[in-house]
Structure formats: C-alpha cells, structure tokens
Design a protein around this motif. Structure first.
Motif, PDB file in Angstrom:
ATOM      1  N   TYR A  88       0.817  -1.217   0.000  1.00 26.77           N
ATOM      2  CA  TYR A  88       0.000   0.000   0.000  1.00 26.77           C
ATOM      3  C   TYR A  88       0.851   1.268   0.000  1.00 26.77           C
ATOM      4  CZ  TYR A  88      -3.030   3.679   1.793  1.00 26.77           C
ATOM      5  OH  TYR A  88      -3.693   4.858   1.967  1.00 26.77           O
ATOM      6  N   ARG A  89       1.823   1.325   0.868  1.00 26.61           N
ATOM      7  CA  ARG A  89       2.588   2.564   1.033  1.00 26.61           C
ATOM      8  C   ARG A  89       3.326   2.996  -0.241  1.00 26.61           C
ATOM      9  NH1 ARG A  89       5.870   2.307   6.213  1.00 26.61           N
ATOM     10  NH2 ARG A  89       6.110   4.491   5.766  1.00 26.61           N
ATOM     11  N   PRO A  90       4.067   2.113  -0.937  1.00 29.10           N
ATOM     12  CA  PRO A  90       4.703   2.574  -2.178  1.00 29.10           C
ATOM     13  C   PRO A  90       3.705   2.848  -3.299  1.00 29.10           C
ATOM     14  CG  PRO A  90       5.351   0.320  -1.685  1.00 29.10           C
ATOM     15  CD  PRO A  90       4.489   0.786  -0.566  1.00 29.10           C
ATOM     16  N   CYS A  91       2.583   2.151  -3.278  1.00 29.12           N
ATOM     17  CA  CYS A  91       1.556   2.407  -4.289  1.00 29.12           C
ATOM     18  C   CYS A  91       1.060   3.847  -4.175  1.00 29.12           C
ATOM     19  CB  CYS A  91       0.403   1.422  -4.111  1.00 29.12           C
ATOM     20  SG  CYS A  91      -0.971   1.672  -5.236  1.00 29.12           S
ATOM     21  N   VAL A  92       0.759   4.269  -2.958  1.00 28.71           N
ATOM     22  CA  VAL A  92       0.290   5.642  -2.731  1.00 28.71           C
ATOM     23  C   VAL A  92       1.375   6.634  -3.120  1.00 28.71           C
ATOM     24  CG1 VAL A  92      -0.356   7.293  -0.944  1.00 28.71           C
ATOM     25  CG2 VAL A  92      -1.369   5.029  -0.947  1.00 28.71           C
ATOM     26  N   ARG A 125       3.173  10.784  -6.853  1.00 33.21           N
ATOM     27  CA  ARG A 125       4.281  11.339  -7.624  1.00 33.21           C
ATOM     28  C   ARG A 125       3.872  11.534  -9.079  1.00 33.21           C
ATOM     29  NH1 ARG A 125       9.397   7.819  -7.120  1.00 33.21           N
ATOM     30  NH2 ARG A 125       7.633   6.466  -7.179  1.00 33.21           N
ATOM     31  N   ARG A 126       3.036  10.641  -9.604  1.00 36.55           N
ATOM     32  CA  ARG A 126       2.559  10.752 -10.980  1.00 36.55           C
ATOM     33  C   ARG A 126       1.393  11.722 -11.129  1.00 36.55           C
ATOM     34  NH1 ARG A 126       2.358   4.308 -12.302  1.00 36.55           N
ATOM     35  NH2 ARG A 126       4.600   3.962 -12.202  1.00 36.55           N
ATOM     36  N   GLY A 127       0.859  12.171  -9.999  1.00 36.95           N
ATOM     37  CA  GLY A 127      -0.266  13.100 -10.043  1.00 36.95           C
ATOM     38  C   GLY A 127      -1.590  12.424 -10.339  1.00 36.95           C
ATOM     39  N   LYS A 128      -1.687  11.128 -10.064  1.00 38.06           N
ATOM     40  CA  LYS A 128      -2.911  10.381 -10.328  1.00 38.06           C
ATOM     41  C   LYS A 128      -3.646  10.094  -9.028  1.00 38.06           C
ATOM     42  CE  LYS A 128      -1.126   8.153 -14.452  1.00 38.06           C
ATOM     43  NZ  LYS A 128      -0.880   6.885 -15.114  1.00 38.06           N
ATOM     44  N   SER A 129      -4.844   9.595  -9.168  1.00 38.79           N
ATOM     45  CA  SER A 129      -5.671   9.233  -8.012  1.00 38.79           C
ATOM     46  C   SER A 129      -5.079   8.007  -7.303  1.00 38.79           C
ATOM     47  CB  SER A 129      -7.088   8.915  -8.473  1.00 38.79           C
ATOM     48  OG  SER A 129      -7.817   8.328  -7.425  1.00 38.79           O
TER      49      SER A 129
END
Length: 86
Positions: free
Chosen positions: A38-42, A47-51
């Motif tokens: 979860y943590r690296p996914c967020v 960082r990519r500016g996505k949801s």
C-alpha cells in the motif's frame, strides 16, 4: 505520521479475498505484505499526479486482516524508521 492520509472506512468492509501466496491459516504475513504494498503504491500514484484509488485494495485488505493496534502503531512511525523496505 507518514505523510499518507489513510481513507476512512466507508460502508461495509468485506473480508479479504484469498491470496495464494498465503495459503495457511495464519494471515500475519498477508497483513504485513499488504501494508508494504500500500505505502509505495500511494507514493507512486501521488508522484505521478494520479488518483490513489487503485491503492485502496491494499488498504482495505490490511485493515481487514491486521489488528487495529498494529495499524495504529505502524501509522505513527515516522518516515525512514519503518521496518519494511519501501
């Protein structure tokens, strides 16, 4: 805090689906692995500016499997001191 705002639970939370990586009855490793996912996914999505909505799966699973005392302790740990590799 980790700089990651955890969404509040909304509605009914189903139990975590079966994960073939963790076939045994003890789901402690499954709980921990979903937190580590979860943590690296967020972090990546922000960082990519996505949801961060796709990361909610991991959030729901580790909240369903882990005792709340663990979740609270893990979210109180400061950046750079967490036991998992991110």
């Amino acid at each position: 805090m980790l700089g990651i705002d955890c969404p509040k639970p909304k509605g009914r939370w189903p139990t975590a689906p079966f994960d073939p990586r963790f076939p045994k009855q003890n789901q402690t490793r499954n709980c921990y692995q979903n937190l580590l996912d979860y943590r690296p996914c967020v972090k990546r999505m922000r960082r990519r500016g996505k949801s961060t909505q796709p990361c909610e799966y991991y959030f729901r699973v580790f909240h369903a499997l882990c005792p709340m005392s663990w979740v609270q302790r893990w979210t109180e740990i400061k950046d750079g001191t967490f036991a998992g590799k991110i």
